[in-house]
Design a protein around this motif. Structure first.
Motif, PDB file in Angstrom:
ATOM      1  N   GLY A 200      15.772 105.741  54.466  1.00 20.95           N
ATOM      2  CA  GLY A 200      16.752 104.669  54.613  1.00 20.95           C
ATOM      3  C   GLY A 200      18.053 105.021  53.915  1.00 20.95           C
ATOM      4  N   ALA A 201      18.890 103.995  53.669  1.00 17.99           N
ATOM      5  CA  ALA A 201      20.171 104.211  52.997  1.00 17.99           C
ATOM      6  C   ALA A 201      19.989 103.956  51.505  1.00 17.99           C
ATOM      7  CB  ALA A 201      21.201 103.246  53.571  1.00 17.99           C
ATOM      8  N   SER A 202      20.756 104.674  50.658  1.00 21.30           N
ATOM      9  CA  SER A 202      20.651 104.464  49.211  1.00 21.30           C
ATOM     10  C   SER A 202      22.024 104.660  48.574  1.00 21.30           C
ATOM     11  CB  SER A 202      19.633 105.435  48.614  1.00 21.30           C
ATOM     12  OG  SER A 202      20.210 106.713  48.475  1.00 21.30           O
ATOM     13  N   LEU A 279       7.277 109.310  56.180  1.00 17.47           N
ATOM     14  CA  LEU A 279       8.519 110.031  56.436  1.00 17.47           C
ATOM     15  C   LEU A 279       8.816 110.210  57.926  1.00 17.47           C
ATOM     16  CD1 LEU A 279       7.827 112.239  53.420  1.00 17.47           C
ATOM     17  CD2 LEU A 279       9.965 111.022  53.719  1.00 17.47           C
ATOM     18  N   SER A 280       8.324 109.294  58.726  1.00 16.61           N
ATOM     19  CA  SER A 280       8.660 109.314  60.151  1.00 16.61           C
ATOM     20  C   SER A 280       8.781 107.865  60.611  1.00 16.61           C
ATOM     21  CB  SER A 280       7.555 110.026  60.931  1.00 16.61           C
ATOM     22  OG  SER A 280       7.500 109.519  62.244  1.00 16.61           O
ATOM     23  N   ASP A 281       9.725 107.622  61.510  1.00 14.87           N
ATOM     24  CA  ASP A 281       9.941 106.234  61.954  1.00 14.87           C
ATOM     25  C   ASP A 281       8.975 105.789  63.044  1.00 14.87           C
ATOM     26  OD1 ASP A 281      11.867 105.009  60.338  1.00 14.87           O
ATOM     27  OD2 ASP A 281      13.433 106.244  61.219  1.00 14.87           O
ATOM     28  N   LYS A 310      -0.497 110.555  63.863  1.00 12.41           N
ATOM     29  CA  LYS A 310      -0.121 110.949  62.499  1.00 12.41           C
ATOM     30  C   LYS A 310       0.348 112.394  62.541  1.00 12.41           C
ATOM     31  CE  LYS A 310      -1.808 110.918  57.721  1.00 12.41           C
ATOM     32  NZ  LYS A 310      -0.824 110.038  57.079  1.00 12.41           N
ATOM     33  N   PRO A 311       1.600 112.654  62.135  1.00 12.35           N
ATOM     34  CA  PRO A 311       2.082 114.036  62.210  1.00 12.35           C
ATOM     35  C   PRO A 311       1.341 114.936  61.221  1.00 12.35           C
ATOM     36  CG  PRO A 311       3.833 112.552  61.441  1.00 12.35           C
ATOM     37  CD  PRO A 311       2.598 111.715  61.624  1.00 12.35           C
ATOM     38  N   VAL A 324      14.607 109.160  58.286  1.00 14.18           N
ATOM     39  CA  VAL A 324      13.881 107.892  58.236  1.00 14.18           C
ATOM     40  C   VAL A 324      14.895 106.755  58.094  1.00 14.18           C
ATOM     41  CG1 VAL A 324      12.041 106.625  57.084  1.00 14.18           C
ATOM     42  CG2 VAL A 324      12.034 109.123  57.067  1.00 14.18           C
ATOM     43  N   CYS A 325      14.945 105.881  59.089  1.00  9.99           N
ATOM     44  CA  CYS A 325      15.973 104.828  59.097  1.00  9.99           C
ATOM     45  C   CYS A 325      15.508 103.586  58.362  1.00  9.99           C
ATOM     46  CB  CYS A 325      16.323 104.440  60.530  1.00  9.99           C
ATOM     47  SG  CYS A 325      16.822 105.866  61.473  1.00  9.99           S
ATOM     48  N   CYS A 326      14.222 103.287  58.483  1.00 12.96           N
ATOM     49  CA  CYS A 326      13.673 102.066  57.906  1.00 12.96           C
ATOM     50  C   CYS A 326      13.814 102.131  56.377  1.00 12.96           C
ATOM     51  CB  CYS A 326      12.203 101.991  58.296  1.00 12.96           C
ATOM     52  SG  CYS A 326      11.474 100.393  58.077  1.00 12.96           S
ATOM     53  N   GLN A 327      14.090 101.000  55.704  1.00 10.70           N
ATOM     54  CA  GLN A 327      14.205 100.998  54.244  1.00 10.70           C
ATOM     55  C   GLN A 327      12.812 101.042  53.601  1.00 10.70           C
ATOM     56  OE1 GLN A 327      17.984 101.478  54.114  1.00 10.70           O
ATOM     57  NE2 GLN A 327      17.090 100.952  52.139  1.00 10.70           N
TER      58      GLN A 327
END
Ligand code: SAM
Length: 333
Positions: A200-202, A279-281, A310-311, A324-327
């Motif tokens: 996510g964003a930080s 670590l994957s969306d 599952k990767p 990864v976009c999700c927070q």
């Protein structure tokens, strides 16, 4: 449901997924620099968040598929109303062998007795610094003394183990690694150093990452680190102990060594998505089918789908941009 191997969550890499992490809220009473950006991130509307009875139904289906370890996290789980009753319900599910909580500790002290009564013996508490002013700068809240008092009170009340999560960050707390590691010499705490993950964003400035080999080398001034034998339910942490120390040191080399080979986790987000990899969306929707009245067998199929997807590894090698976009607070760290 018929018994048999089909009813266990075993992925293509032969990893048995028996650990469910549940984010019960995306709300938090801290604003950690590594977890949130400067601007406001929209929060989930109340009705978007899974209700406790919905989570419990999902957990019961997961338990039927071999889930035996559950961690409740967030956001900050102790800010959600009714969390103690929910934990007590989870503790009553006999197949759950290991029930734990991750908290920032700000509201922990007032809940310690109730947590014990609810059946939670194991807690992880985030503590990135031992300096009150720095704590305020990292988290946006002047709460170091409150959290430290809660940690000591949890210790005095008999919680074992108490794990202290430290996100190791160059230019933020790298000068405190030794002081934080020293806690394991003084108390039976498990001090766990986590590599920063670009999720996510930080508000973290771009700097060279602080990775486990360097952390190990820096705290090595305190003594020889002896590996601790892995227990069956252990996750990706690499466990050590300084010779003669009552506590442990753990390393979570999310980026440098990757931890995927040992990963036994699925994550249920606050909004009811099942994620096979932090670590994957990629995620599977559980809430929609659940609210449309699907059967337990259909929910189980969604667990199998997540397991199939599952990767084998995450792809966030050092220096690669975040994918990864999700927070983190809605996925559940
Ligand atoms: N509010 C609780 C807490 O503070 O412990 C639970 C949620 S928090 C998201 C769970 C854990 O994730 C914390 O130990 C936190 O330090 C860690 N965390 C959050 N963002 C992270 C990041 N980008 N990289 C590594 N760890 C992170």
């Amino acid at each position: 449901m018929e018994p048999g191997p089909r009813h266990e969550l075993i992925d293509a890499c032969n990893r048995r997924l028996n650990y469910l992490r549940i984010s019960i809220t995306d709300r938090c009473n801290l604003r950690c620099a590594y977890c949130l950006p400067c601007e406001d991130v929209p929060r989930l509307a109340h009705e978007e968040v899974l209700r406790y009875e919905e989570i419990l139904r999902i957990v019961r289906v997961g338990v039927g598929l071999g889930i035996s370890k559950v961690r409740v996290t967030g956001g900050e789980p102790l800010v959600r109303k009714g969390v103690l009753g929910f934990l007590a319900e989870l503790a009553r599910i006999p197949e759950i062998m290991d029930l734990s909580l991750t908290t920032n500790g700000v509201r922990l002290k007032e809940h310690l007795q109730a947590l014990q009564a609810a059946g939670v013996a194991r807690i992880n508490i985030s503590l990135d610094t031992l300096q009150p002013e720095r704590y305020r700068r990292i988290t946006g809240v002047d709460a170091f003394d409150t959290v430290w008092e809660a940690i000591r009170a949890a210790h005095a009340s008999g919680f074992r183990p108490i794990k202290l999560n430290v996100v190791a960050l160059n230019g933020v707390n790298d000068d405190e690694l030794v002081d934080l590691a020293r806690l394991s010499l003084e108390y039976p705490f498990h001090v766990r150093f986590i590599e920063f993950m670009p999720i996510g964003a930080s508000r973290i400035e771009k700097r060279p990452p602080l990775l486990v080999p360097e952390i190990q080398q820096r705290i090595g001034v305190l003594g020889r680190l002896v590996p601790v034998e892995r227990a069956e339910m252990d996750g990706p942490a690499h466990r050590y102990r300084f010779e003669g120390a009552p506590g442990e040191i753990g390393f979570i080399p999310a980026i440098s060594h990757q931890f995927c080979r040992r990963c036994n986790r699925l994550r249920l987000t606050a909004s009811g998505q099942l994620r096979p990899c932090l670590l994957s969306d990629r995620q599977e929707d559980l809430k929609g089918p659940l609210r449309r009245g699907c059967s337990d067998a259909e929910l189980a199929e969604i667990f199998f789908n997540a397991t199939r997807h599952k990767p084998s590894d995450h792809n966030l090698a050092v220096g690669e941009p975040a994918h990864v976009c999700c927070q983190m607070r809605s996925i559940g760290g």
